[in-house]
Scaffold this active site. Structure first.
Site, PDB file in Angstrom:
ATOM      1  N   HIS A 101       0.969  -1.153   0.089  1.00 43.72           N
ATOM      2  CA  HIS A 101       0.059  -0.111   0.062  1.00 43.72           C
ATOM      3  C   HIS A 101       0.817   1.146  -0.088  1.00 43.72           C
ATOM      4  CE1 HIS A 101      -2.462  -2.936   2.336  1.00 43.72           C
ATOM      5  NE2 HIS A 101      -3.343  -2.406   1.877  1.00 43.72           N
ATOM      6  N   ASP A 104       2.420   1.825   3.137  1.00 41.03           N
ATOM      7  CA  ASP A 104       3.260   0.963   3.999  1.00 41.03           C
ATOM      8  C   ASP A 104       4.797   1.472   3.723  1.00 41.03           C
ATOM      9  OD1 ASP A 104       1.126  -0.644   4.239  1.00 41.03           O
ATOM     10  OD2 ASP A 104       1.422  -1.764   2.474  1.00 41.03           O
TER      11      ASP A 104
HETATM   12  C1  XUL Z   1      -7.532  -6.540   4.231  1.00 43.96           C
HETATM   13  C2  XUL Z   1      -6.844  -6.739   3.290  1.00 43.96           C
HETATM   14  C3  XUL Z   1      -5.880  -5.984   2.622  1.00 43.96           C
HETATM   15  C4  XUL Z   1      -5.726  -6.066   1.115  1.00 43.96           C
HETATM   16  C5  XUL Z   1      -5.056  -5.054   0.542  1.00 43.96           C
HETATM   17  O1  XUL Z   1      -8.400  -7.404   5.044  1.00 43.96           O
HETATM   18  O2  XUL Z   1      -6.798  -8.166   2.881  1.00 43.96           O
HETATM   19  O3  XUL Z   1      -4.990  -5.899   3.377  1.00 43.96           O
HETATM   20  O4  XUL Z   1      -5.134  -7.139   0.712  1.00 43.96           O
HETATM   21  O5  XUL Z   1      -5.499  -3.598   0.904  1.00 43.96           O
END
Ligand code: XUL
Ligand code: CO
Length: 438
Positions: A101, A104
């Site tokens: 993300h 992150d």
């Molecule tokens: C949350 C989840 C996230 C997604 C990416 O449950 O799985 O981490 O994978 O935003």
């Protein structure tokens, strides 16, 4: 450069009789299964957020693990130390992909312009690190659920200003994904849903989510992104009800809004089980609709009703997952360990044990799924189960060459049909056990 995980060697494959905890028992990257190397069947990815950021905090207590990697948290030195740690970690395990993300990667600043400048700096650093390795980006995404401004969602928000802000974040995350050569871009609708219908216009919100997705596709294609966009379904958490409930719901949404050519699904095991399905169910529904793109590899806990994101150790589940993946001819994406160490597993060794466990579980699942396919009894049973459809009548129905009246006449001549034949579930489950424990 000094190693961060000094006490951890490159993880070798030692086979199932090894008792070395820092060795693979089943994941043998070059072993060929059904004509392809294990490493090609299993493009594993490291999740930046769980592995390099999350440190065991839960609703009731603060960090247990030290993820400073020798730098002060909240600084760009720390962001770079995470890159160093991540690349050393991936190299030692033979992992070829990572997922991230935006937030992150760097500490978020109050001013998004400064956050974006930091993202430019860190992505240059990551690109530099990628040189001379075969490590690549599997997918990127934007975190549009953590900051309080996203309390009512991003694409689904009631505030047009928050919507525009979300678009700005999405554009930047797409820029970063393309810069890092990502294969895919994920939309996980973390807060795209509602707590109560008393204050929610569902139709309006869903239309706006689709508009944001269309804009993202248009922009992504305009900057040369040729990969897949993914929706990652999840039924609840953080919202009480999330719009991308499960694979079937997400596919319906994508078709309704004309997004199905650019999107596939990223199926997460623990999300499927939260929706009341098996992991295999959501994989199958995605696959038969041509939309099985990528997998978030983890598992939940049947005794708990939330997203525990455990490292997968359930070989039966992994086998049935790999059965679907093999039948699908593989994935365009990969297997991202959206999994975290349990809070009391807080040491550096635990980080490695967790990935060894996950990779070995899927490797064993792959081996067993290939054996199930080669054995052929499951396929033969299913073929035989539907064999009455090979009749003249069956063919006519399948080819849309009959009518309700014709079937009426046929049935009238026939009288009552015989029972349709045993489903033989216990016999088939016995075959699976027989192959799993051979
Ligand atoms: C949350 C989840 C996230 C997604 C990416 O449950 O799985 O981490 O994978 O935003
Ligand atoms: Co996920």
């Amino acid at each position: 450069m000094k190693e961060i995980f000094e006490n951890i060697p490159v993880i070798p494959f030692e086979g199932k009789d090894s008792d070395n905890p820092l060795a693979f028992k089943y994941y043998d990257a070059d072993r060929v299964i059904l004509g392809k190397k294990m490493s090609e069947h299993l493009p594993f990815a490291m999740a930046w957020w769980h592995n390099l950021c999350a440190a065991g905090t839960d609703m009731f207590g603060r960090d247990t693990a030290d993820k400073s990697f020798g730098a002060e948290k909240g600084t760009m030195e720390h962001a770079k130390a995470k890159v160093d740690a991540g690349f050393e970690f991936m190299k030692k395990l033979g992992i070829k992909y990572f997922c991230f993300h935006d937030v992150d990667l760097v500490p978020e600043a109050d001013d998004i312009k400064e956050t974006n400048r930091r993202l430019d700096e860190i992505s240059d650093y990551i690109l530099e690190k990628m040189k001379g390795t075969d490590i690549k980006c599997l997918w990127g995404t934007a975190n549009m659920f953590g900051n309080p401004r996203f309390m009512n969602g991003a694409g689904s928000t009631n505030s047009v200003d928050v919507y525009a802000f979300a678009a700005k974040k999405k554009k930047k995350a797409l820029d970063l994904t393309v810069k890092l050569g990502g294969r895919g871009y994920v939309f996980w609708g973390g807060r795209e849903g509602y707590e109560t219908l008393l204050n929610t216009d569902v139709k309006f919100e869903q239309e706006n989510i689709a508009k944001l997705m269309h804009m993202a596709v248009d922009y992504g294609r305009s900057i040369g992104f040729t990969g897949d966009f993914y929706i990652e379904p999840k039924p609840k958490e953080p919202m009480k009800h999330q719009y991308d409930f499960d694979a079937a719901t997400a596919i319906g949404f994508l078709r309704q809004y004309g997004l199905d050519k650019d999107f596939k699904l990223n199926i997460e095991a623990n999300h499927a089980t939260l929706a009341g399905h098996t992991f295999q169910h959501d994989l199958r529904i995605s696959a038969i609709n041509g939309m099985l793109g990528s997998i978030d590899a983890n598992q939940g806990d049947t005794l708990l009703g939330w997203d525990t994101d455990e490292f997968p150790f359930n070989v039966y589940e992994a086998t049935m997952c790999m059965y679907e993946v093999l039948k699908n001819g593989g994935l365009t994406g990969g297997f991202n360990f959206d999994s975290k160490n349990r809070r009391p597993s807080y040491t550096e060794e635990d980080m490695f044990y967790a990935y060894i466990l996950g990779m070995d579980t899927f490797a064993l699942g792959l081996i067993k799924a290939a054996e199930l396919i080669e054995d052929g009894r499951l396929d033969r049973f299913v073929e035989q189960k539907y064999s009455s459809w090979n009749s003249e009548l069956g063919k006519k129905i399948r080819n849309n060459e009959t009518t309700l009246e014709e079937l009426f006449r046929y049935a009238e001549e026939m009288g009552a049909p015989e029972l349709p034949g045993s489903g033989r579930q216990e016999y088939l489950e016995g075959i699976v056990n027989n192959i799993l424990f051979k």
